[in-house]
Design a protein around this motif. Structure first.
Motif, PDB file in Angstrom:
ATOM      1  N   GLU A  54      12.769   3.002   8.202  1.00 32.39           N
ATOM      2  CA  GLU A  54      13.426   3.811   9.217  1.00 32.39           C
ATOM      3  C   GLU A  54      14.322   2.970  10.120  1.00 32.39           C
ATOM      4  O   GLU A  54      13.975   1.847  10.489  1.00 32.39           O
ATOM      5  N   ILE A  55      15.456   3.578  10.473  1.00 35.63           N
ATOM      6  CA  ILE A  55      16.308   3.093  11.553  1.00 35.63           C
ATOM      7  C   ILE A  55      16.208   4.136  12.662  1.00 35.63           C
ATOM      8  O   ILE A  55      16.542   5.306  12.452  1.00 35.63           O
TER       9      ILE A  55
ATOM     10  N   ILE B 114       8.908  -0.148   9.063  1.00 34.22           N
ATOM     11  CA  ILE B 114       8.516   0.123   7.680  1.00 34.22           C
ATOM     12  C   ILE B 114       7.098   0.695   7.695  1.00 34.22           C
ATOM     13  O   ILE B 114       6.297   0.385   8.578  1.00 34.22           O
ATOM     14  N   TYR B 115       6.805   1.561   6.713  1.00 33.53           N
ATOM     15  CA  TYR B 115       5.477   2.138   6.566  1.00 33.53           C
ATOM     16  C   TYR B 115       5.132   2.179   5.090  1.00 33.53           C
ATOM     17  O   TYR B 115       6.001   2.424   4.245  1.00 33.53           O
TER      18      TYR B 115
ATOM     19  N   THR C  78      14.457   6.551   4.709  1.00 33.63           N
ATOM     20  CA  THR C  78      14.506   6.610   3.249  1.00 33.63           C
ATOM     21  C   THR C  78      13.111   6.342   2.717  1.00 33.63           C
ATOM     22  O   THR C  78      12.489   5.335   3.075  1.00 33.63           O
ATOM     23  N   GLY C  79      12.585   7.252   1.887  1.00 37.14           N
ATOM     24  CA  GLY C  79      11.257   7.096   1.333  1.00 37.14           C
ATOM     25  C   GLY C  79      11.283   6.703  -0.132  1.00 37.14           C
ATOM     26  O   GLY C  79      12.292   6.885  -0.826  1.00 37.14           O
ATOM     27  N   MET C  80      10.182   6.156  -0.615  1.00 34.75           N
ATOM     28  CA  MET C  80      10.065   5.778  -2.016  1.00 34.75           C
ATOM     29  C   MET C  80       8.586   5.556  -2.332  1.00 34.75           C
ATOM     30  O   MET C  80       7.736   5.582  -1.442  1.00 34.75           O
ATOM     31  N   THR C  81       8.269   5.356  -3.613  1.00 39.00           N
ATOM     32  CA  THR C  81       6.920   5.012  -4.027  1.00 39.00           C
ATOM     33  C   THR C  81       6.967   4.237  -5.331  1.00 39.00           C
ATOM     34  O   THR C  81       7.862   4.436  -6.160  1.00 39.00           O
ATOM     35  N   GLY C  82       6.028   3.301  -5.480  1.00 37.32           N
ATOM     36  CA  GLY C  82       5.899   2.563  -6.727  1.00 37.32           C
ATOM     37  C   GLY C  82       6.978   1.524  -6.972  1.00 37.32           C
ATOM     38  O   GLY C  82       7.173   1.089  -8.107  1.00 37.32           O
TER      39      GLY C  82
END
Length: 209
Positions: free
Chosen positions: A152-153, A189-190, A162-166
């Protein structure tokens, strides 16, 4: 009497008296070509050489800052610079929003060292009001970011995520972020990977307007 061409250049008419030096000086100055300067002090001395007032739009090339440009807006010098900041070895716990921490300026990729500052951990500050392209690139060096992760900004009361996984990296970006003078941006970041991850970060900011 001089006439002004479409590009702003002033040239004498055929009926003008012959004054070669004066005519050429007026024409050269009216072109508003970028002026190479050694440093900020030489730039700031241009007003005196111009008779006390600089023309709005006067442009300089800073030789001490990789030839980036600055323009006079009638009040102050505005830059079109680029700035990059990095961090390595940041341990980010799982299931917790975590900031980038203390950043280091990447001088090799930065053309202006003043228009973006780092007043506190996780935060960068825009010196000038304007429009900027901003990218935030976290990358895990100890495995993928699983289940759920996002970058995140956060600035000006808005959050750009912007999300993502893996995967081991993610990019949050804003191509034309409009900010006020001295506005701060927070970079976080999370992830929900089940265990801590060690990340490195790169933040790039370019003034575009």
């Amino acid at each position: 009497m001089a006439i002004t061409l479409y590009n702003g250049a002033e040239v004498p008419t055929n009926s003008d008296p012959y004054e070669l030096t004066s005519d050429l000086a007026k024409m050269a100055l009216s072109l508003n070509l970028p002026i190479p300067v050694d440093n900020a002090a030489q730039r700031d001395g241009l007003a005196a050489l111009a008779g006390g007032t600089l023309k709005i739009g006067t442009t300089v090339l800073r030789k001490d800052q990789s030839m980036f440009t600055e323009k006079w807006d009638g009040t102050s010098w505005k830059t079109t610079g680029h700035s990059e900041w990095t961090r390595t070895g940041q341990v980010v716990p799982t299931n917790d929003v975590w900031g980038v921490g203390a950043l280091t300026l990447d001088a090799a990729k930065t053309t202006d060292t003043a228009f973006i500052t780092h007043p506190a951990a996780d935060v960068l500050r825009f010196r000038d009001a304007g429009t900027y392209a901003v990218t935030f690139n976290p990358e895990s060096t100890t495995g993928t970011l699983n289940t759920l992760a996002y970058a995140e900004i956060i600035t000006g009361g808005e959050t750009y995520r912007t999300g993502m996984t893996g995967q081991d990296r993610v990019t949050a970006a804003h191509p034309n972020l409009r900010v006020a003078a001295n506005q701060d941006a927070l970079f976080v970041i999370y992830h929900e990977s089940g265990s801590n991850r060690t990340l490195k970060f790169r933040i790039a900011i370019t003034r575009i307007g």
